[in-house]
Design an enzyme around this catalytic site. Sequence first.
Site, PDB file in Angstrom:
ATOM      1  CD1 TRP A 182      -6.538  46.473 -10.369  1.00 23.34           C
ATOM      2  CD2 TRP A 182      -5.473  48.227  -9.218  1.00 23.34           C
ATOM      3  NE1 TRP A 182      -5.198  46.647 -11.040  1.00 23.34           N
ATOM      4  CE2 TRP A 182      -4.481  47.663 -10.470  1.00 23.34           C
ATOM      5  CE3 TRP A 182      -5.013  49.339  -8.863  1.00 23.34           C
ATOM      6  CZ2 TRP A 182      -3.293  48.115 -10.640  1.00 23.34           C
ATOM      7  CZ3 TRP A 182      -3.561  49.897  -8.952  1.00 23.34           C
ATOM      8  CH2 TRP A 182      -2.789  49.360 -10.141  1.00 23.34           C
ATOM      9  CG  HIS A 183      -5.357  51.080  -5.486  1.00 22.78           C
ATOM     10  ND1 HIS A 183      -6.395  51.673  -6.557  1.00 22.78           N
ATOM     11  CD2 HIS A 183      -4.117  51.719  -6.010  1.00 22.78           C
ATOM     12  CE1 HIS A 183      -6.003  52.465  -7.270  1.00 22.78           C
ATOM     13  NE2 HIS A 183      -4.654  52.713  -7.064  1.00 22.78           N
ATOM     14  N   GLY A 184      -6.031  47.143  -3.287  1.00 21.84           N
ATOM     15  CA  GLY A 184      -5.931  46.201  -2.380  1.00 21.84           C
ATOM     16  C   GLY A 184      -7.118  45.627  -1.626  1.00 21.84           C
ATOM     17  CG  PHE A 243      -1.237  48.684  -5.277  1.00 19.57           C
ATOM     18  CD1 PHE A 243      -1.567  47.955  -3.965  1.00 19.57           C
ATOM     19  CD2 PHE A 243      -1.172  49.844  -5.173  1.00 19.57           C
ATOM     20  CE1 PHE A 243      -1.501  48.553  -2.636  1.00 19.57           C
ATOM     21  CE2 PHE A 243      -1.276  50.644  -3.955  1.00 19.57           C
ATOM     22  CZ  PHE A 243      -1.572  50.128  -2.677  1.00 19.57           C
TER      23      PHE A 243
END
Lengths: 523, 376
Positions: free
Chosen positions: A359-361, A523
């Site tokens: 999800w962060h990257g 993000f």
Amino acid sequence: MPLSLFASADAPPKTDWPYFQKLAELLPEPFFHTSNFLLFFLAVLAVYWTIPRRWQMARIWVLVVASFHFYAAWSAELAFLVTATTLADYLFGRLMDATDRQKVRRAVMVTSIGMNLSILCYFKYRGFFLNELHDLLVAAGRDPGYARLDMKAIALFVPFGISFYTFEAISYAVDVYRRKIKAETSLPRFLLFILFLPHLVSGPIVRAGDFLTQTRRPKRWNWVRVQVGVQLLLMGAFKKMAIADRMAVFCDPIFHEPDRYNTGAVWMAVLAYSIRIYCDFSGYSDMAVGLAHLLGYKLTNNFNMPYLSKNVGEFWRRWHISLSSWLRDYLFIPLGGSRGSNLATCRNLMITMTLGGLWHGAAWSFVLWGVAHGLLLVTHRQFAAFAKTRPALDAALQTTVGTGFRILLTFFSVSLCWVLFQPDLFPNPQKPDLILNGFERALAMYKQMFGLHMGLPLPLHNRSLWYTAGFVLICHLLVTRGAWQWVYDRLPAPVLGAGYAACLCAAMLLAPDSGSSFIYFQF
Amino acid sequence: MTRTVLLQLVRLPALRPAAKPRGSASVFARRRGAAAALLVGVVGVLVIHAVALILMESAYPQLRDPEYGRRAAALRARLAEHPGRPLVLVVGSSRTCMGLSPAAWEAARPGGADPLLFNMGLVGGGPVIELMALRRAYADGFRPDAVVIEFWPPFLREDGAFHEPDRIDHVRLFTGDEPLVRDYFPDPDKTAAQMRHDRFHPLYEARHRLLAQIAPRWQPWDRRMDLAWGGLDGWGWLPGLDEYPAKPDERAKRLAHCEPIYRGQFAGYTVHPLADRALREAVGLARARGAKVTLAYLPESSEFRGWMPPEVERAAQDYLARLRRELNLPLIDARLWVDDGFLVDGFHLSRQGAAEFTRRFGPAVSAALGPAGGRE
């Protein structure tokens, strides 16, 4: 010269519309601590509070329009895209509420989630997955039929905050489907839920149930609330400008080229990075919550002194609380949570944390970061069960020394994981050709950390790093011990006011040259 | 009145620590307290900014430009210590800053009414910065009997990347520098707007300069501003490297670092009209205020002279000869006064080199100015 590990708002997609071009000149950066944004927000605030209280809907429209303009100043096209998907989510919600047929409701919920995830994947993960597939096919001797995509170009077109508002929209669809909340009938209220400018860029991820209820409450000007908002805004600005950006001066050059620095410097850069990432994101969250307070809304608190956590599980209950609770409610529990066997729970933890990392990257480094945290959580779970069967060990761990040791170990583990928390794109202003992916950089960092290497020292005198680390630790301790609140409650108003002035001036004085970009911006 | 009553009058009731936490106060009291705190905060920010601005602009100019401001303060002190001696102000670049140590002259001078040398060089100073230093000195009330202006060909080039006003950070400019901005800066309106902006945000815009004075170690190694003023002595001298005899390896490294820079500067070399104008104006300004003016060509090593192509050398010498002829200027040509070993990178003097040079420079200045001490 700004040196930032993460993408900044330096090169947003250009729009052809003169109106939005002008807007982009007036509001060049979507960051809360810039003077342009503060002027814009002051104007919004003035209009918002000038409207009589009984015209609640007019106030909501003001906020919707302001939020849209805030986004459109960065990219008008993407602002329309976000608005269009929000409209679709609104209609999906209404559709779900319009029928009692469970199958139809499920189909609508799946469509809503599918649409949101498709858009997220298209903008954020398309390049990553297609490039991985490309490499896989080439390695297998097959012709992929397409060239590798330029990730740098793709990254410029990732709508900011997409991961945050996608999760908000998904939680809304699921909650309406589960009948936890009723679908919102008012379009402006729903638009405000997604587009509300304080949480649009980087959260906190709000739940429809919490936010939409607040839109129905008439808002009154309240000095106490304004004071809380201003306090949070100042605290956030101080964390961002005086601490996070200053720590970036320590760690960014080393994270760019770890092999040029000596082992001690690389370890200290990791410490600086841990402080930086906390102050950057919690500073942003404080500012977001503060701005919301000024408009009469309350957003979720996103951080609770995470670096004093005694284990990784506790860390995740104190770090990015709105995301971890979202992952718990909408991923971990639906997967079975901890209801099944030990193995099933460990599996659920690993899946949740891996997806949380992704999800962060869109990079393997983020996936590995998620996996590492999953492993830490699983290990802690097993160790906690083991310690429970050994009363002497359990008692030793509960003593002051044992607790201190656990806090240090948790901080050490989390800090080691932060090394993995690197994006793939790496535009080094000094060496634009040097592009290593996040994983390669993390490996280079670990190599320097766990070997004895000579090289350059820290780019700054290390005393300022120790002072900053000490300051952050003392603030953590004061808050957790309740001393901060005790003193704050008893401080006379003029002293508090002088403190605000000193805090702002100190933030201004200590802000370094380096960029104003937020780590969680993309993000 | 008893002491208690007096104390009660003096003590501000609002500043007393609250006996009870704020949460237990009435809603109205809490709201009043919140509004008061915010009001004090806003007023506090304004007051801090106003005080910072006043301090930077008048009482402590060294906060805005420590390089000049600290020298001006030191010069005042030296003048007070040595009344009656003719003041000789030397303006120039880092070569002057590191090369001229008036303290060495003070130790060696014969005594009596010898010239009072003072180093008013500024790092990076070509003709425009020399003029700025001179204008500021006159504006601050200094009345030198003689002015020595450093002449150095590399800094007479003003085209492209060598444009001197681009080296002047707008934050260091005072309101009094506005005429200089108008006359010499490429976009004076833009610079004036930046200066206004700096005054509107004195803490934020001058933060690097302020922090460099409060906590210099909090700045990255490669952006340490205080190197230009941190070691200044009471005579405006900025001590260079403490290295004599020069370490051959270190010196060779420094020469290797500087050579391409200066060879680049000499490629396509011309004396720019802007530099010429600034030099002439500096001479005119000093003479108009009754001071004698001398040019000084400070020491250079044989290696440095070797980097200068013959045609550049010729162009510079031709210009110098014309300037001297047209303005009737004496020259102290000290290019060959010291051994190469004193020049740590080919053109900056070491500490020992500065003492050696200044002991010869003092008598040369005395001779150039004549027995009257200088005033025209």
